[in-house]
Design a protein around this motif. Structure first.
Motif, PDB file in Angstrom:
ATOM      1  N   PHE A   1      -5.221  -0.624  -3.179  1.00 13.14           N
ATOM      2  CA  PHE A   1      -4.914  -1.908  -2.545  1.00 13.14           C
ATOM      3  C   PHE A   1      -3.499  -2.396  -2.862  1.00 13.14           C
ATOM      4  CE2 PHE A   1      -9.609  -2.123  -2.604  1.00 13.14           C
ATOM      5  CZ  PHE A   1      -9.823  -2.370  -1.258  1.00 13.14           C
ATOM      6  N   ALA A   2      -2.622  -1.508  -3.300  1.00 11.18           N
ATOM      7  CA  ALA A   2      -1.246  -1.900  -3.649  1.00 11.18           C
ATOM      8  C   ALA A   2      -0.611  -2.692  -2.509  1.00 11.18           C
ATOM      9  CB  ALA A   2      -0.417  -0.670  -3.975  1.00 11.18           C
ATOM     10  N   GLY A   3      -0.054  -3.839  -2.856  1.00  8.44           N
ATOM     11  CA  GLY A   3       0.604  -4.694  -1.869  1.00  8.44           C
ATOM     12  C   GLY A   3      -0.358  -5.538  -1.045  1.00  8.44           C
ATOM     13  N   ARG A   4      -1.669  -5.372  -1.274  1.00 11.69           N
ATOM     14  CA  ARG A   4      -2.662  -6.111  -0.487  1.00 11.69           C
ATOM     15  C   ARG A   4      -3.541  -7.004  -1.355  1.00 11.69           C
ATOM     16  NH1 ARG A   4      -5.850  -1.722   2.861  1.00 11.69           N
ATOM     17  NH2 ARG A   4      -5.490  -0.416   1.048  1.00 11.69           N
ATOM     18  N   TRP A   5      -3.109  -7.305  -2.555  1.00  8.74           N
ATOM     19  CA  TRP A   5      -3.897  -8.180  -3.405  1.00  8.74           C
ATOM     20  C   TRP A   5      -2.980  -9.129  -4.163  1.00  8.74           C
ATOM     21  CZ3 TRP A   5      -3.107  -7.625  -8.723  1.00  8.74           C
ATOM     22  CH2 TRP A   5      -2.516  -6.440  -9.148  1.00  8.74           C
ATOM     23  N   ALA A   6      -3.537 -10.241  -4.561  1.00 11.77           N
ATOM     24  CA  ALA A   6      -2.775 -11.253  -5.294  1.00 11.77           C
ATOM     25  C   ALA A   6      -3.155 -11.191  -6.771  1.00 11.77           C
ATOM     26  CB  ALA A   6      -3.077 -12.640  -4.744  1.00 11.77           C
ATOM     27  N   HIS A   7      -2.148 -11.240  -7.606  1.00 14.81           N
ATOM     28  CA  HIS A   7      -2.367 -11.226  -9.051  1.00 14.81           C
ATOM     29  C   HIS A   7      -2.889 -12.595  -9.487  1.00 14.81           C
ATOM     30  CE1 HIS A   7      -1.325 -11.175 -13.334  1.00 14.81           C
ATOM     31  NE2 HIS A   7      -1.547  -9.887 -13.211  1.00 14.81           N
TER      32      HIS A   7
END
Length: 124
Positions: A33-39
């Motif tokens: 999900f790299a680039g598609r999730w919020a930390h």
């Protein structure tokens, strides 16, 4: 949020192709999900482990535990132990977190024995 069979199938195919940087499911998910999730802030994934800075950890737990929303039980699981010494061989488990977990576990057992198995090590 809804389960997706297509997404599941895509992940299963990718699992053989995308290495997990830490050899865990979380490492795979982070890559997939790299680039598609919020930390999220660390208080949504607070590790129970005192780690290399036990004094700082204990001070934080003492002063700010009410700001923790999710406690991530990495490593030894308290539901597999009779007491904190059994799960705390390295001295990395916070006594306050252990006591808090035990309290809530026993409260759940009192309320919901139909859905929660409360026999065994953790319930002793």
């Amino acid at each position: 949020l809804a389960p997706s069979e297509d997404l599941f199938n895509e992940m299963m195919e990718a699992a053989a192709l995308i290495p997990s940087y830490d050899k865990t499911d979380q490492g795979f998910l982070n890559e997939f999900f790299a680039g598609r999730w919020a930390h999220l802030p660390y208080t949504y994934n607070f590790l129970k482990d005192r780690g290399a800075l036990p004094d700082r950890f204990d001070n934080f737990v003492q002063s700010h535990l009410d700001q923790v929303f999710v406690l991530h039980i990495v490593g030894e699981k308290p539901w597999h132990c009779r007491d904190d010494r059994e799960c705390n061989v390295l001295g990395r488990l916070s006594p306050r977190i252990w006591a808090l977990w035990r309290h809530h576990f026993h409260e759940m057992c009192k309320r919901d024995t139909a859905r929660i198995t409360c026999t065994g090590r953790a319930a002793e």
